[in-house]
Design a protein around this motif. Structure first.
Motif, PDB file in Angstrom:
ATOM      1  N   TYR A 234      16.572 -13.443   8.075  1.00 15.74           N
ATOM      2  CA  TYR A 234      17.311 -14.299   7.148  1.00 15.74           C
ATOM      3  C   TYR A 234      16.397 -14.810   6.044  1.00 15.74           C
ATOM      4  O   TYR A 234      15.166 -14.728   6.147  1.00 15.74           O
ATOM      5  N   GLN A 258      15.214  -5.218   9.085  1.00 16.23           N
ATOM      6  CA  GLN A 258      15.991  -5.618   7.898  1.00 16.23           C
ATOM      7  C   GLN A 258      15.091  -6.098   6.747  1.00 16.23           C
ATOM      8  O   GLN A 258      15.397  -7.063   6.052  1.00 16.23           O
ATOM      9  N   TRP A 288      29.484 -13.902   1.589  1.00 19.64           N
ATOM     10  CA  TRP A 288      29.806 -12.484   1.801  1.00 19.64           C
ATOM     11  C   TRP A 288      29.149 -11.606   0.739  1.00 19.64           C
ATOM     12  O   TRP A 288      28.687 -10.494   1.035  1.00 19.64           O
ATOM     13  N   ILE A 291      25.374 -11.314   1.531  1.00 17.27           N
ATOM     14  CA  ILE A 291      25.198 -10.385   2.645  1.00 17.27           C
ATOM     15  C   ILE A 291      25.456  -8.953   2.184  1.00 17.27           C
ATOM     16  O   ILE A 291      24.681  -8.037   2.469  1.00 17.27           O
ATOM     17  N   SER A 295      22.571  -6.115   1.875  1.00 25.50           N
ATOM     18  CA  SER A 295      22.701  -4.989   2.797  1.00 25.50           C
ATOM     19  C   SER A 295      22.814  -3.667   2.047  1.00 25.50           C
ATOM     20  O   SER A 295      22.374  -2.619   2.551  1.00 25.50           O
ATOM     21  N   TYR A 342      27.849 -15.423   9.949  1.00 23.22           N
ATOM     22  CA  TYR A 342      26.959 -14.274  10.027  1.00 23.22           C
ATOM     23  C   TYR A 342      25.760 -14.469  10.948  1.00 23.22           C
ATOM     24  O   TYR A 342      25.051 -13.509  11.240  1.00 23.22           O
ATOM     25  N   TYR A 343      25.515 -15.688  11.397  1.00 22.45           N
ATOM     26  CA  TYR A 343      24.337 -15.928  12.229  1.00 22.45           C
ATOM     27  C   TYR A 343      24.644 -16.643  13.539  1.00 22.45           C
ATOM     28  O   TYR A 343      23.980 -16.419  14.540  1.00 22.45           O
ATOM     29  N   ARG A 350      29.987 -11.385  14.989  1.00 23.41           N
ATOM     30  CA  ARG A 350      28.986 -11.434  13.912  1.00 23.41           C
ATOM     31  C   ARG A 350      28.768 -10.047  13.315  1.00 23.41           C
ATOM     32  O   ARG A 350      28.682  -9.882  12.092  1.00 23.41           O
ATOM     33  N   HIS A 353      31.729  -9.126  11.043  1.00 22.05           N
ATOM     34  CA  HIS A 353      31.652  -9.837   9.770  1.00 22.05           C
ATOM     35  C   HIS A 353      30.582  -9.212   8.876  1.00 22.05           C
ATOM     36  O   HIS A 353      30.786  -9.016   7.668  1.00 22.05           O
ATOM     37  N   TRP A 354      29.436  -8.922   9.478  1.00 19.28           N
ATOM     38  CA  TRP A 354      28.309  -8.371   8.731  1.00 19.28           C
ATOM     39  C   TRP A 354      28.685  -7.014   8.122  1.00 19.28           C
ATOM     40  O   TRP A 354      28.452  -6.757   6.931  1.00 19.28           O
ATOM     41  N   ARG A 355      29.279  -6.145   8.932  1.00 14.79           N
ATOM     42  CA  ARG A 355      29.632  -4.806   8.456  1.00 14.79           C
ATOM     43  C   ARG A 355      30.763  -4.846   7.439  1.00 14.79           C
ATOM     44  O   ARG A 355      30.788  -4.054   6.498  1.00 14.79           O
ATOM     45  N   THR A 358      29.135  -5.874   4.209  1.00 10.71           N
ATOM     46  CA  THR A 358      28.281  -4.783   3.744  1.00 10.71           C
ATOM     47  C   THR A 358      29.098  -3.669   3.117  1.00 10.71           C
ATOM     48  O   THR A 358      28.813  -3.199   2.006  1.00 10.71           O
TER      49      THR A 358
END
Length: 422
Positions: A234, A258, A288, A291, A295, A342-343, A350, A353-355, A358
Protein backbone atom coordinates in the motif's frame (compact mmCIF):
# COMPACT_ATOMS: atom_id res chain seq x y z
CA UNK A 1 -12.00 34.15 -11.61
CA UNK A 2 -14.89 31.97 -10.31
CA UNK A 3 -14.88 30.13 -6.99
CA UNK A 4 -14.26 26.76 -8.68
CA UNK A 5 -11.37 28.08 -10.78
CA UNK A 6 -9.82 29.76 -7.74
CA UNK A 7 -10.03 26.46 -5.85
CA UNK A 8 -8.35 24.58 -8.72
CA UNK A 9 -5.62 27.22 -8.93
CA UNK A 10 -5.05 27.01 -5.17
CA UNK A 11 -4.80 23.20 -5.30
CA UNK A 12 -2.32 23.39 -8.20
CA UNK A 13 -0.25 26.02 -6.41
CA UNK A 14 -0.19 24.01 -3.19
CA UNK A 15 0.85 20.85 -5.05
CA UNK A 16 3.60 22.73 -6.86
CA UNK A 17 5.05 24.13 -3.65
CA UNK A 18 4.80 20.77 -1.89
CA UNK A 19 6.68 18.95 -4.65
CA UNK A 20 9.25 21.68 -5.16
CA UNK A 21 10.35 22.24 -1.57
CA UNK A 22 12.80 19.29 -1.17
CA UNK A 23 14.58 20.12 -4.45
CA UNK A 24 15.45 23.75 -3.70
CA UNK A 25 19.20 23.37 -4.31
CA UNK A 26 18.96 21.22 -7.43
CA UNK A 27 19.74 23.24 -10.56
CA UNK A 28 20.40 20.43 -13.03
CA UNK A 29 17.65 21.26 -15.53
CA UNK A 30 18.69 23.80 -18.16
CA UNK A 31 16.35 25.71 -20.47
CA UNK A 32 17.87 27.75 -23.28
CA UNK A 33 15.71 30.69 -24.29
CA UNK A 34 15.40 31.89 -27.86
CA UNK A 35 17.45 34.97 -26.98
CA UNK A 36 20.32 32.70 -25.90
CA UNK A 37 19.93 33.21 -22.15
CA UNK A 38 19.78 30.14 -19.92
CA UNK A 39 17.40 29.31 -17.08
CA UNK A 40 18.61 26.66 -14.63
CA UNK A 41 16.77 24.88 -11.82
CA UNK A 42 14.27 22.02 -11.89
CA UNK A 43 11.33 22.12 -14.27
CA UNK A 44 8.27 21.27 -12.20
CA UNK A 45 5.76 21.40 -15.09
CA UNK A 46 7.46 19.61 -18.01
CA UNK A 47 4.18 18.85 -19.81
CA UNK A 48 2.63 22.33 -19.57
CA UNK A 49 1.55 23.61 -22.97
CA UNK A 50 1.95 27.31 -22.22
CA UNK A 51 3.63 28.51 -19.01
CA UNK A 52 6.49 26.55 -17.42
CA UNK A 53 7.42 26.70 -13.73
CA UNK A 54 11.10 26.34 -12.84
CA UNK A 55 12.20 25.83 -9.22
CA UNK A 56 15.41 27.75 -8.41
CA UNK A 57 16.47 27.42 -4.81
CA UNK A 58 13.85 29.31 -2.82
CA UNK A 59 12.56 31.07 -5.94
CA UNK A 60 10.10 30.13 -8.68
CA UNK A 61 10.54 31.40 -12.22
CA UNK A 62 7.80 31.26 -14.82
CA UNK A 63 8.64 31.18 -18.50
CA UNK A 64 6.48 30.77 -21.60
CA UNK A 65 7.12 27.49 -23.43
CA UNK A 66 7.16 29.43 -26.70
CA UNK A 67 10.25 31.32 -25.44
CA UNK A 68 12.30 28.13 -24.93
CA UNK A 69 14.51 26.93 -27.77
CA UNK A 70 16.18 23.97 -26.02
CA UNK A 71 15.39 21.69 -23.07
CA UNK A 72 18.16 19.84 -21.22
CA UNK A 73 16.30 17.98 -18.48
CA UNK A 74 17.12 15.37 -15.86
CA UNK A 75 13.94 13.56 -16.91
CA UNK A 76 15.20 13.20 -20.48
CA UNK A 77 18.52 11.80 -19.26
CA UNK A 78 16.72 9.28 -17.03
CA UNK A 79 14.51 8.21 -19.94
CA UNK A 80 17.55 7.68 -22.17
CA UNK A 81 19.36 5.79 -19.39
CA UNK A 82 16.43 3.39 -18.99
CA UNK A 83 16.04 2.96 -22.74
CA UNK A 84 19.70 2.05 -23.14
CA UNK A 85 19.67 -0.35 -20.17
CA UNK A 86 16.80 -2.34 -21.64
CA UNK A 87 18.18 -2.34 -25.18
CA UNK A 88 21.67 -3.41 -24.04
CA UNK A 89 20.77 -5.70 -21.14
CA UNK A 90 22.56 -8.70 -22.66
CA UNK A 91 25.79 -6.78 -23.28
CA UNK A 92 27.91 -6.63 -20.07
CA UNK A 93 30.41 -4.17 -21.52
CA UNK A 94 27.62 -1.77 -22.47
CA UNK A 95 26.11 -2.07 -19.00
CA UNK A 96 29.36 -0.78 -17.51
CA UNK A 97 29.52 2.08 -20.01
CA UNK A 98 26.09 3.10 -18.74
CA UNK A 99 27.63 3.78 -15.32
CA UNK A 100 30.00 6.31 -16.87
CA UNK A 101 27.21 7.71 -19.05
CA UNK A 102 24.88 8.26 -16.08
CA UNK A 103 27.64 9.90 -14.05
CA UNK A 104 28.47 12.24 -16.93
CA UNK A 105 24.79 13.17 -17.32
CA UNK A 106 24.44 14.15 -13.67
CA UNK A 107 22.61 11.03 -12.48
CA UNK A 108 24.84 9.87 -9.60
CA UNK A 109 22.17 7.73 -7.91
CA UNK A 110 21.47 5.75 -11.05
CA UNK A 111 25.17 5.43 -11.80
CA UNK A 112 25.74 3.93 -8.34
CA UNK A 113 22.74 1.61 -8.66
CA UNK A 114 23.98 0.37 -12.01
CA UNK A 115 27.51 -0.17 -10.70
CA UNK A 116 26.19 -1.92 -7.60
CA UNK A 117 24.17 -4.34 -9.70
CA UNK A 118 27.28 -5.10 -11.75
CA UNK A 119 29.47 -5.98 -8.76
CA UNK A 120 26.72 -8.03 -7.13
CA UNK A 121 26.49 -10.08 -10.32
CA UNK A 122 30.25 -10.15 -10.89
CA UNK A 123 32.48 -9.58 -7.85
CA UNK A 124 35.54 -9.42 -10.12
CA UNK A 125 34.33 -6.24 -11.82
CA UNK A 126 37.18 -4.07 -10.54
CA UNK A 127 36.15 -0.86 -12.33
CA UNK A 128 32.67 -0.96 -10.81
CA UNK A 129 34.06 -1.65 -7.32
CA UNK A 130 36.45 1.29 -7.59
CA UNK A 131 33.70 3.55 -8.90
CA UNK A 132 31.69 2.72 -5.77
CA UNK A 133 34.66 3.55 -3.52
CA UNK A 134 35.19 -0.05 -2.41
CA UNK A 135 38.64 -1.02 -1.15
CA UNK A 136 40.39 -4.28 -1.82
CA UNK A 137 41.46 -6.36 1.18
CA UNK A 138 42.96 -9.85 1.61
CA UNK A 139 39.48 -11.16 2.41
CA UNK A 140 37.70 -9.37 -0.42
CA UNK A 141 36.25 -6.01 -1.37
CA UNK A 142 35.24 -3.73 1.51
CA UNK A 143 32.00 -1.78 1.25
CA UNK A 144 31.41 1.43 3.22
CA UNK A 145 28.34 1.62 5.45
CA UNK A 146 27.80 4.38 7.99
CA UNK A 147 31.51 5.07 8.39
CA UNK A 148 32.57 1.41 8.56
CA UNK A 149 34.33 -0.77 5.99
CA UNK A 150 32.61 -4.14 5.68
CA UNK A 151 32.76 -7.26 3.56
CA UNK A 152 29.61 -7.82 1.53
CA UNK A 153 28.39 -10.51 3.94
CA UNK A 154 28.87 -8.14 6.87
CA UNK A 155 27.19 -5.32 4.95
CA UNK A 156 24.09 -7.42 4.32
CA UNK A 157 24.03 -8.60 7.93
CA UNK A 158 24.12 -4.97 9.09
CA UNK A 159 21.04 -4.26 6.94
CA UNK A 160 19.04 -6.58 9.21
CA UNK A 161 19.82 -4.33 12.16
CA UNK A 162 19.29 -0.99 10.43
CA UNK A 163 17.81 -0.53 6.93
CA UNK A 164 19.77 1.24 4.20
CA UNK A 165 18.56 3.70 1.58
CA UNK A 166 19.22 3.15 -2.13
CA UNK A 167 18.70 6.54 -3.75
CA UNK A 168 17.74 7.13 -7.38
CA UNK A 169 16.14 10.11 -9.11
CA UNK A 170 12.41 9.71 -8.53
CA UNK A 171 12.57 6.91 -5.95
CA UNK A 172 14.52 5.86 -2.88
CA UNK A 173 14.26 2.23 -1.79
CA UNK A 174 14.57 1.54 1.93
CA UNK A 175 15.56 -2.08 2.50
CA UNK A 176 16.53 -4.35 5.38
CA UNK A 177 17.89 -7.34 3.42
CA UNK A 178 18.45 -8.68 -0.08
CA UNK A 179 20.70 -5.98 -1.52
CA UNK A 180 20.72 -7.29 -5.08
CA UNK A 181 16.93 -7.60 -5.32
CA UNK A 182 16.44 -4.11 -3.91
CA UNK A 183 18.92 -2.46 -6.27
CA UNK A 184 17.03 -4.14 -9.11
CA UNK A 185 13.77 -2.86 -7.60
CA UNK A 186 15.10 0.71 -7.59
CA UNK A 187 16.07 0.47 -11.27
CA UNK A 188 12.66 -1.02 -12.09
CA UNK A 189 10.89 1.83 -10.28
CA UNK A 190 12.93 4.41 -12.16
CA UNK A 191 11.80 2.90 -15.46
CA UNK A 192 8.23 2.78 -14.17
CA UNK A 193 8.35 6.56 -13.62
CA UNK A 194 9.56 7.07 -17.19
CA UNK A 195 6.68 4.95 -18.52
CA UNK A 196 4.22 6.73 -16.21
CA UNK A 197 5.13 10.12 -17.69
CA UNK A 198 5.03 8.72 -21.22
CA UNK A 199 1.56 7.28 -20.69
CA UNK A 200 -0.09 10.03 -18.63
CA UNK A 201 2.23 13.02 -18.47
CA UNK A 202 1.04 15.15 -21.39
CA UNK A 203 -2.59 14.04 -21.23
CA UNK A 204 -2.96 14.86 -17.53
CA UNK A 205 -0.36 17.61 -17.13
CA UNK A 206 1.63 15.60 -14.59
CA UNK A 207 4.14 17.50 -12.44
CA UNK A 208 7.71 16.31 -12.03
CA UNK A 209 8.38 14.43 -8.78
CA UNK A 210 11.42 16.40 -7.64
CA UNK A 211 11.64 14.72 -4.23
CA UNK A 212 12.43 10.97 -4.39
CA UNK A 213 9.48 8.82 -3.33
CA UNK A 214 10.27 6.48 -0.46
CA UNK A 215 9.41 2.81 -1.03
CA UNK A 216 9.95 0.62 2.04
CA UNK A 217 10.71 -2.98 1.03
CA UNK A 218 10.41 -5.31 4.03
CA UNK A 219 12.34 -8.59 3.88
CA UNK A 220 9.19 -10.66 4.55
CA UNK A 221 5.53 -10.30 5.49
CA UNK A 222 6.27 -10.84 9.19
CA UNK A 223 8.13 -7.54 9.59
CA UNK A 224 5.94 -5.77 7.00
CA UNK A 225 3.76 -3.07 8.67
CA UNK A 226 0.30 -4.23 7.63
CA UNK A 227 -2.55 -1.92 6.71
CA UNK A 228 -5.47 -4.26 7.28
CA UNK A 229 -5.87 -7.94 8.14
CA UNK A 230 -3.64 -9.35 5.43
CA UNK A 231 -0.18 -8.34 4.17
CA UNK A 232 -1.06 -6.29 1.08
CA UNK A 233 1.28 -3.57 -0.32
CA UNK A 234 0.00 0.00 0.00
CA UNK A 235 0.89 3.68 -0.26
CA UNK A 236 0.17 6.32 2.38
CA UNK A 237 0.12 9.90 1.00
CA UNK A 238 1.43 13.01 2.71
CA UNK A 239 0.97 14.35 5.31
CA UNK A 240 0.58 10.88 6.86
CA UNK A 241 3.90 9.37 5.80
CA UNK A 242 4.30 9.81 2.03
CA UNK A 243 5.74 6.36 1.58
CA UNK A 244 4.91 3.08 -0.10
CA UNK A 245 5.18 -0.25 1.72
CA UNK A 246 5.79 -3.63 0.14
CA UNK A 247 7.57 -6.88 1.03
CA UNK A 248 9.23 -10.00 -0.34
CA UNK A 249 7.37 -13.31 -0.39
CA UNK A 250 8.44 -16.87 -1.12
CA UNK A 251 11.69 -18.74 -0.74
CA UNK A 252 13.88 -16.89 -3.28
CA UNK A 253 12.05 -13.74 -4.33
CA UNK A 254 13.56 -11.49 -6.99
CA UNK A 255 11.09 -8.60 -6.84
CA UNK A 256 8.92 -7.12 -4.05
CA UNK A 257 5.20 -7.84 -4.12
CA UNK A 258 3.13 -5.41 -6.22
CA UNK A 259 6.17 -3.18 -6.71
CA UNK A 260 4.78 -1.31 -9.71
CA UNK A 261 1.38 -0.92 -8.09
CA UNK A 262 2.74 0.94 -5.07
CA UNK A 263 5.19 2.89 -7.24
CA UNK A 264 2.44 4.05 -9.59
CA UNK A 265 0.12 4.85 -6.69
CA UNK A 266 2.80 7.07 -5.18
CA UNK A 267 3.41 8.74 -8.55
CA UNK A 268 -0.29 9.58 -8.83
CA UNK A 269 -0.03 11.57 -5.61
CA UNK A 270 3.37 13.11 -6.31
CA UNK A 271 2.57 14.25 -9.84
CA UNK A 272 -1.20 14.79 -9.92
CA UNK A 273 -3.00 14.79 -6.57
CA UNK A 274 -0.83 16.18 -3.78
CA UNK A 275 -1.71 15.68 -0.11
CA UNK A 276 -4.85 14.31 1.55
CA UNK A 277 -6.74 15.68 4.55
CA UNK A 278 -4.58 15.94 7.61
CA UNK A 279 -7.31 14.65 9.96
CA UNK A 280 -7.81 11.28 8.22
CA UNK A 281 -4.89 8.96 7.39
CA UNK A 282 -7.28 6.66 5.50
CA UNK A 283 -8.54 9.41 3.22
CA UNK A 284 -8.03 8.92 -0.52
CA UNK A 285 -9.28 11.06 -3.39
CA UNK A 286 -10.85 8.34 -5.56
CA UNK A 287 -10.20 4.81 -4.31
CA UNK A 288 -11.32 2.68 -7.26
CA UNK A 289 -9.52 4.89 -9.72
CA UNK A 290 -6.29 4.86 -7.74
CA UNK A 291 -6.45 1.07 -7.42
CA UNK A 292 -7.36 0.64 -11.08
CA UNK A 293 -4.72 2.91 -12.58
CA UNK A 294 -1.95 1.67 -10.28
CA UNK A 295 -2.85 -1.93 -11.08
CA UNK A 296 -2.83 -1.09 -14.80
CA UNK A 297 0.82 -0.11 -14.46
CA UNK A 298 1.48 -3.25 -12.39
CA UNK A 299 0.17 -5.31 -15.31
CA UNK A 300 2.00 -3.20 -17.88
CA UNK A 301 5.53 -3.55 -16.45
CA UNK A 302 6.96 -6.97 -17.31
CA UNK A 303 10.36 -8.59 -17.53
CA UNK A 304 13.19 -9.80 -15.25
CA UNK A 305 14.04 -7.98 -12.03
CA UNK A 306 16.06 -4.88 -12.80
CA UNK A 307 15.04 -4.80 -16.46
CA UNK A 308 11.29 -4.29 -16.38
CA UNK A 309 9.68 -2.74 -19.45
CA UNK A 310 6.16 -2.35 -20.85
CA UNK A 311 4.73 -5.67 -22.01
CA UNK A 312 1.70 -7.95 -21.92
CA UNK A 313 0.71 -9.34 -18.52
CA UNK A 314 0.61 -13.16 -18.53
CA UNK A 315 -2.16 -13.17 -15.89
CA UNK A 316 -4.66 -10.77 -17.46
CA UNK A 317 -7.04 -13.61 -18.37
CA UNK A 318 -7.08 -14.87 -14.77
CA UNK A 319 -7.70 -11.36 -13.45
CA UNK A 320 -10.58 -10.95 -15.88
CA UNK A 321 -12.01 -14.31 -14.82
CA UNK A 322 -11.92 -13.21 -11.18
CA UNK A 323 -13.60 -9.90 -12.03
CA UNK A 324 -16.41 -11.79 -13.78
CA UNK A 325 -17.35 -13.28 -10.41
CA UNK A 326 -18.06 -9.84 -8.92
CA UNK A 327 -21.50 -9.19 -7.48
CA UNK A 328 -20.88 -5.51 -6.91
CA UNK A 329 -22.47 -3.16 -9.45
CA UNK A 330 -20.32 -0.54 -11.16
CA UNK A 331 -22.17 2.26 -9.38
CA UNK A 332 -21.12 0.70 -6.07
CA UNK A 333 -17.56 0.22 -7.32
CA UNK A 334 -17.21 3.93 -8.03
CA UNK A 335 -17.85 4.76 -4.36
CA UNK A 336 -15.97 1.93 -2.65
CA UNK A 337 -13.75 3.35 0.16
CA UNK A 338 -10.06 2.51 0.08
CA UNK A 339 -9.41 1.02 3.51
CA UNK A 340 -12.58 -1.00 4.14
CA UNK A 341 -13.08 -1.96 0.50
CA UNK A 342 -9.61 -2.95 -0.60
CA UNK A 343 -7.60 -3.69 2.54
CA UNK A 344 -9.82 -4.50 5.53
CA UNK A 345 -12.27 -6.99 4.04
CA UNK A 346 -11.99 -10.77 3.91
CA UNK A 347 -9.79 -12.28 1.23
CA UNK A 348 -12.51 -13.20 -1.28
CA UNK A 349 -14.43 -9.93 -1.13
CA UNK A 350 -11.27 -7.87 -1.16
CA UNK A 351 -9.95 -9.79 -4.18
CA UNK A 352 -13.21 -9.23 -6.08
CA UNK A 353 -13.18 -5.50 -5.35
CA UNK A 354 -9.52 -5.27 -6.34
CA UNK A 355 -10.00 -7.11 -9.64
CA UNK A 356 -13.17 -5.21 -10.51
CA UNK A 357 -11.37 -1.87 -10.12
CA UNK A 358 -8.31 -3.16 -11.98
CA UNK A 359 -10.23 -4.51 -14.93
CA UNK A 360 -12.72 -1.64 -15.19
CA UNK A 361 -9.84 0.82 -15.53
CA UNK A 362 -8.17 -1.48 -18.08
CA UNK A 363 -11.45 -1.71 -20.00
CA UNK A 364 -11.89 2.06 -20.14
CA UNK A 365 -8.25 2.48 -21.25
CA UNK A 366 -8.58 -0.06 -24.06
CA UNK A 367 -8.02 1.85 -27.34
CA UNK A 368 -9.99 -0.81 -29.25
CA UNK A 369 -13.32 0.06 -27.62
CA UNK A 370 -16.12 1.30 -29.89
CA UNK A 371 -17.32 3.89 -29.10
CA UNK A 372 -13.97 5.13 -27.78
CA UNK A 373 -13.58 5.29 -24.01
CA UNK A 374 -9.86 5.95 -23.49
CA UNK A 375 -9.84 9.73 -24.07
CA UNK A 376 -13.09 10.41 -22.16
CA UNK A 377 -11.84 8.23 -19.31
CA UNK A 378 -8.56 10.13 -19.08
CA UNK A 379 -10.55 13.35 -18.95
CA UNK A 380 -12.41 11.90 -15.96
CA UNK A 381 -9.05 10.93 -14.41
CA UNK A 382 -7.92 14.54 -14.75
CA UNK A 383 -11.09 15.88 -13.16
CA UNK A 384 -11.18 13.24 -10.41
CA UNK A 385 -7.52 13.50 -9.36
CA UNK A 386 -6.15 16.87 -10.47
CA UNK A 387 -9.34 18.87 -9.91
CA UNK A 388 -10.20 16.76 -6.83
CA UNK A 389 -13.72 15.81 -7.96
CA UNK A 390 -12.97 12.36 -6.58
CA UNK A 391 -15.58 9.64 -7.03
CA UNK A 392 -18.28 12.03 -8.25
CA UNK A 393 -20.86 10.08 -10.27
CA UNK A 394 -21.90 13.19 -12.18
CA UNK A 395 -18.27 13.88 -13.16
CA UNK A 396 -17.93 10.28 -14.39
CA UNK A 397 -21.19 10.38 -16.34
CA UNK A 398 -20.39 13.74 -17.93
CA UNK A 399 -16.81 12.86 -18.91
CA UNK A 400 -17.70 9.43 -20.33
CA UNK A 401 -20.95 10.60 -21.93
CA UNK A 402 -22.80 7.67 -20.34
CA UNK A 403 -23.87 6.61 -16.88
CA UNK A 404 -21.88 3.97 -15.07
CA UNK A 405 -24.90 1.66 -15.28
CA UNK A 406 -24.68 1.75 -19.08
CA UNK A 407 -21.24 0.11 -18.96
CA UNK A 408 -22.40 -3.05 -17.17
CA UNK A 409 -23.12 -5.07 -20.31
CA UNK A 410 -20.15 -3.96 -22.49
CA UNK A 411 -17.77 -4.34 -19.55
CA UNK A 412 -19.00 -7.88 -18.81
CA UNK A 413 -18.69 -8.79 -22.49
CA UNK A 414 -15.14 -7.38 -22.59
CA UNK A 415 -14.21 -9.37 -19.46
CA UNK A 416 -15.43 -12.53 -21.12
CA UNK A 417 -13.16 -11.94 -24.10
CA UNK A 418 -10.18 -11.21 -21.86
CA UNK A 419 -10.82 -14.32 -19.77
CA UNK A 420 -10.86 -16.37 -22.96
CA UNK A 421 -7.55 -14.86 -24.04
CA UNK A 422 -9.00 -12.98 -27.02
Amino acid sequence: MGVTNRLHALCASTLALTLAAPAQHDLRDRLVRRDGKEVTGRLLTPHAADELLVVQGGKRQRIARSEVAEFHLVADAVREFCRRRIALQNQPRAQWLLVEWAEAKGLPGLARAQATLLVLDDDSHEAAHEFLGHRRSPKGWLWELRGRRLLLEQYQAAMLEKPVDLVGERFVVQCDAGLRANVAALLDLEHLAVVFHEQLGVLLGAKESLAPIRVVCSRNDEVFPRWGFRPVPYYVPAPHGDRAHTFYAGANPTRPEQLFFVGAHALLYHTLIGEVRIEDDRDRVCAWLEIGLSSWFQNLMQGPAGFAAPGQSPTLDLQALTALARQQRLVQLLHQPMYTGYYLGDDLQRALHWRAATMFAAFLLDPANVPRTREPFLEFVRQALVERKGDSSSAFDKALGRRAEDFEEPFTRWLGKQAAGK
